[in-house]
Write an enzyme that holds these catalytic residues in place. Structure first.
Site, PDB file in Angstrom:
ATOM      1  N   SER A 126       3.208   3.641   3.744  1.00 30.71           N
ATOM      2  CA  SER A 126       4.435   3.511   2.955  1.00 30.71           C
ATOM      3  C   SER A 126       5.164   4.832   2.754  1.00 30.71           C
ATOM      4  O   SER A 126       6.398   4.866   2.715  1.00 30.71           O
ATOM      5  CB  SER A 126       4.138   2.857   1.605  1.00 30.71           C
ATOM      6  N   HIS A 179       5.781   7.784  -2.339  1.00 29.40           N
ATOM      7  CA  HIS A 179       7.066   7.196  -1.990  1.00 29.40           C
ATOM      8  C   HIS A 179       8.213   8.185  -2.206  1.00 29.40           C
ATOM      9  O   HIS A 179       9.095   8.330  -1.358  1.00 29.40           O
ATOM     10  CB  HIS A 179       7.304   5.930  -2.809  1.00 29.40           C
TER      11      HIS A 179
END
Length: 207
Positions: A126, A179
């Site tokens: 991610s 992230h």
């Protein structure tokens, strides 16, 4: 035919998805729970963990952990995001830049993840995927693309950001450090890439 041509223009994305799926298949064959994963097994296979990655100088874990996932849903959501990002971005910036952005932002995000969560085991693509979207957003703020194209995709990226902010607030276990680091490092790379691209590259976004 347009979709087939698009797929041919995103070989790195397809290879990355294939590697992630094959690695997940291997972890399943070793006995890992395919729905929830297992921290101990993932650590043995190359997961990211500050005492091993940094303190024991096993820096390769910053890379290997990008291809490990803690369960099928984790893999599925990441691969969908990777496919969408690659479908639009790789044909524009070409495979070399795209692959570079994926690896660099993935490593940056993995480092920030274990720096912030030093007692946690980290896995997943991610951070690198957020990096890809960071590159995309940065380029959308430049004159590389025509305004009417930029407007539509900026709205799409905006929705992506808002949904992930909501997920970060309401969900447990979301690695916000990874992230954010991936997205910001991707944006920086996007602005760097801008100076190596031409209007012809920008036109490929809408083809």
């Amino acid at each position: 035919m347009k979709i087939i041509n698009r797929l041919r223009a995103m070989p790195v994305t397809i290879v990355l998805i294939g590697i992630n799926i094959l690695v997940f298949g291997y972890t399943a064959l070793t006995g890992m729970d395919i729905w929830q994963g297992n921290g101990g097994q993932l650590l043995h296979l190359g997961a990211n963990y500050w005492p091993l990655t940094i303190s024991s100088h096993q820096y390769w874990r910053l890379l290997s952990s990008m291809f490990l996932h803690a369960g099928f849903f984790h893999l599925w959501t990441n691969m969908i995001g990777l496919f969408i990002g690659g479908f639009f971005l790789e044909p524009v910036i070409r495979s070399g830049r795209y692959g570079c952005a994926y690896i660099v932002t993935g490593i940056v995000s993995d480092y920030m993840s274990i720096w912030y969560h030093q007692s946690a085991v980290g896995v997943g693509a991610s951070g690198a995927i957020f990096g890809i979207f960071g590159v995309f957003l940065a380029l959308l703020t430049t004159p590389l693309f025509r305004w009417e194209v930029r407007k539509a995709f900026l709205a799409y990226i905006g929705i992506f950001v808002v949904l992930n902010v909501i997920a970060a607030v309401v969900s447990e276990g979301v690695d916000n450090a990874a992230h954010l680091a991936g997205f910001l490092s991707g944006a920086i790379m996007g602005y760097i890439f801008f100076f190596t691209l031409t209007g012809a590259d920008g036109e490929r976004l809408s083809r």
